[in-house]
Write a protein that holds these residues in place. Structure first.
Motif, PDB file in Angstrom:
ATOM      1  N   TYR A  16       0.806  -1.222   0.000  1.00 28.92           N
ATOM      2  CA  TYR A  16       0.000   0.000   0.000  1.00 28.92           C
ATOM      3  C   TYR A  16       0.836   1.269   0.000  1.00 28.92           C
ATOM      4  CZ  TYR A  16       0.684   0.907   5.015  1.00 28.92           C
ATOM      5  OH  TYR A  16       1.223   1.182   6.248  1.00 28.92           O
ATOM      6  N   ASN A  57      -8.512   3.948   0.395  1.00 26.31           N
ATOM      7  CA  ASN A  57      -7.947   3.274  -0.781  1.00 26.31           C
ATOM      8  C   ASN A  57      -7.890   1.776  -0.498  1.00 26.31           C
ATOM      9  OD1 ASN A  57      -6.644   2.359  -3.026  1.00 26.31           O
ATOM     10  ND2 ASN A  57      -4.795   3.582  -2.753  1.00 26.31           N
ATOM     11  N   SER A  80      -7.698  -0.675  -2.786  1.00 29.58           N
ATOM     12  CA  SER A  80      -7.244  -1.462  -3.934  1.00 29.58           C
ATOM     13  C   SER A  80      -6.261  -2.559  -3.549  1.00 29.58           C
ATOM     14  CB  SER A  80      -6.610  -0.540  -4.991  1.00 29.58           C
ATOM     15  OG  SER A  80      -5.512   0.166  -4.460  1.00 29.58           O
TER      16      SER A  80
END
Length: 406
Positions: free
Chosen positions: A28, A90, A92
Motif C-alpha cells: 500500500y 484506498n 485497492s
C-alpha cells in the motif's frame, strides 16, 4: 417540542505507529515497505464528560468520523473513537487480515493508553463484518496466512476481545455483498461492452423485466457467483505464474468492471424493505454499475482473495458470527436501508454463536440517517439502553440530548 442543545465535544487526533514481523512487503505504500505501519484515527470526546466506555467505529477502508452516527453519539455525551485502517480511503490493495490487526491496535490503545475499561465495537456498514471477523479471531485465533498464502499470523497478534458488538446498518461482508451486486451479463472481463443480453437487466432491450420471475432471479444469482469464481480462478493462476517468474514481479493490479447490478435495485418485490426503488446508496445503480468509483473497481491479486473472493476470503459474516461466544451483540437494522439487503441481518442473527443477542429494526431509517433526526434518536436511545444493561450498569452519558426535532 424544541430541540435540546447538543453536547459539545473535542476532536482529538489518534496516531498509532508500530512494526510488524511479517515477511511480505506491504503493497500500500512507503510506510509498510519501511517496516512500519501507521494508523490515523480521531477521538470524539464530549467536554467535561469522563467515561469508562468507548464506542469504537472502524471500517476496512472508509473514515467514519464525519458521518451522522458517530457525531450524534458524541453530541449525546458518549466517547467515540473512529479508527482508520492502513488502507484508509484506498482499498485497492487491502488485506483483511491486516485490517484486523489494525483494529486490535486501536483496542489496545483505548485500554492501555486512554484508560477505557470497556470497548464496544460499532460495526457500521462494511465495519459490521470486520467487527465479527475481529472478535472471532480475538476469541479463538486461527489464521496464520492470508488467502494468497502469505504469512500473517493472527494467532500471535495479541488480539484482545472487545466487550460487546453493535452491528448496525451492516451487510454480510464484502465478498458476499459484491457477489450479489456483480453484473452477471459481463462475458469478457477485459471488455465491459461484451455482455449477455438475457442477463443485462439495465439494457432497454433485455428480455427479462421487473417484476422478475423467481426462476430468473435464481439464474441471475448463479451467474453472479460464477463470475466471482472465474475472477478468483484467474487470480490464483496469475499469482502462481508470478511466483515462477524470474523477473521479480509478485503482484499485479486489475480492473473489475460493472459491480452495481442487482435485481433488488430495480424490482422492489425482490427481498422487499422500505428502500427507494431504482436507487442505491451510491445513487442511480445504472450509472454506478459502470462508474469509476464502483465497489471493487480496482484491486490487486492478493487483495481480491482477501476481501472480495466469495470462496477464499476470511471475512464472510455468518461464518465469523457463529464463532462469537463470549460477548453480547446488538443488531440494529435500518428498515429502509438502500445499501444493506433485507436478507442480510436475519442471516447474521441466525448465525450468531452468542446466546446474548438482540435485534432491533428501525422503521423508515436509511443507511446514513441523513435528514432523519427521529430515526437517529431511536438508534441512540437503543444503544444507551443496551449499554446500560449489557456493558456498564452505571453508564450515564453526560448529556440527556437525543437529536429529536419537534
Amino acid at each position: 417540542m424544541p430541540t435540546p442543545p447538543k453536547h459539545e465535544f473535542d476532536r482529538i487526533p489518534v496516531i498509532l505507529q508500530f512494526r510488524e514481523p511479517v515477511e511480505m512487503v506491504e503493497t500500500y505504500g512507503f510506510n509498510g515497505s519501511q517496516g512500519y505501519t501507521v494508523l490515523e484515527g480521531q477521538r470524539l470526546v464530549p467536554k467535561n464528560s469522563p467515561s469508562k466506555v468507548v464506542f469504537l467505529f472502524m471500517h476496512p477502508a472508509s473514515t467514519l468520523q464525519l458521518l451522522p452516527m458517530p457525531v450524534a453519539l458524541a453530541e449525546s455525551g458518549m466517547h467515540v473513537l473512529c479508527g482508520g485502517s492502513r488502507y484508509a480511503k484506498n482499498d485497492s490493495a487491502l488485506i483483511m487480515e491486516k485490517v484486523a490487526a489494525d483494529l486490535g491496535a486501536y483496542i489496545r490503545h483505548a485500554r492501555e493508553e486512554l484508560g477505557y475499561e470497556k470497548v464496544v465495537l460499532v460495526g457500521w456498514s462494511g465495519g459490521g463484518a470486520l467487527s465479527l471477523f475481529y472478535q472471532a479471531q480475538a476469541e479463538a485465533p486461527s489464521i496464520t496466512h492470508t488467502p494468497a498464502g502469505d504469512p500473517y499470523d493472527l494467532t500471535q497478534a495479541g488480539l484482545t476481545p472487545a466487550d460487546g458488538i453493535i452491528f448496525i446498518a451492516a451487510h454480510l461482508s464484502r465478498p458476499e455483498t459484491l457477489t450479489e451486486w456483480m453484473d452477471p451479463s459481463l462475458r469478457n472481463e477485459l471488455d465491459p461492452d461484451d455482455r449477455d443480453l438475457e442477463l443485462d437487466i439495465y439494457a432497454p432491450d433485455c428480455p427479462n423485466r421487473p417484476a422478475f420471475e423467481p426462476s430468473f432471479v435464481a439464474h441471475f444469482r448463479a451467474a453472479q457467483l460464477a463470475r466471482n469464481r472465474r475472477i478468483s480462478a484467474w487470480v490464483l493462476e496469475t499469482l502462481e505464474r508470478l511466483k515462477r517468474s524470474p523477473q521479480g514481479e509478485r503482484e499485479r493490479g486489475f480492473v473489475v468492471h460493472r459491480t452495481m447490478c442487482d435485481v433488488r435495485w430495480i424490482d422492489p418485490t425482490v427481498d422487499p424493505n422500505g428502500r427507494k426503488p431504482g436507487w442505491c446508496y451510491l445513487g442511480d445503480p445504472r450509472v454506478v454499475n459502470s462508474g469509476p468509483a464502483g465497489l471493487a473497481r480496482f484491486s490487486t491479486l492478493r487483495s481480491w482473495l482477501s476481501q472480495w473472493s466469495y470462496d477464499h476470503s476470511n471475512i464472510k459474516g455468518p461464518v465469523n458470527a457463529a464463532r462469537i461466544r463470549r460477548v453480547p451483540v446488538l443488531q440494529i437494522e435500518n428498515e429502509a436501508d438502500d445499501a444493506v439487503p433485507a436478507t442480510h441481518n436475519p442471516a447474521i442473527h441466525a448465525a450468531l454463536g452468542t446466546p446474548d443477542k438482540e435485534f432491533v429494526q428501525i422503521r423508515g431509517a436509511t443507511h446514513y440517517y441523513l435528514g432523519q433526526p427521529r430515526e437517529l434518536a431511536v438508534c441512540i436511545a437503543t444503544i444507551v439502553d443496551w449499554t446500560r444493561r449489557k456493558i456498564a450498569p452505571d453508564f450515564a452519558p453526560a448529556s440527556a440530548f437525543l437529536p429529536v426535532e419537534g
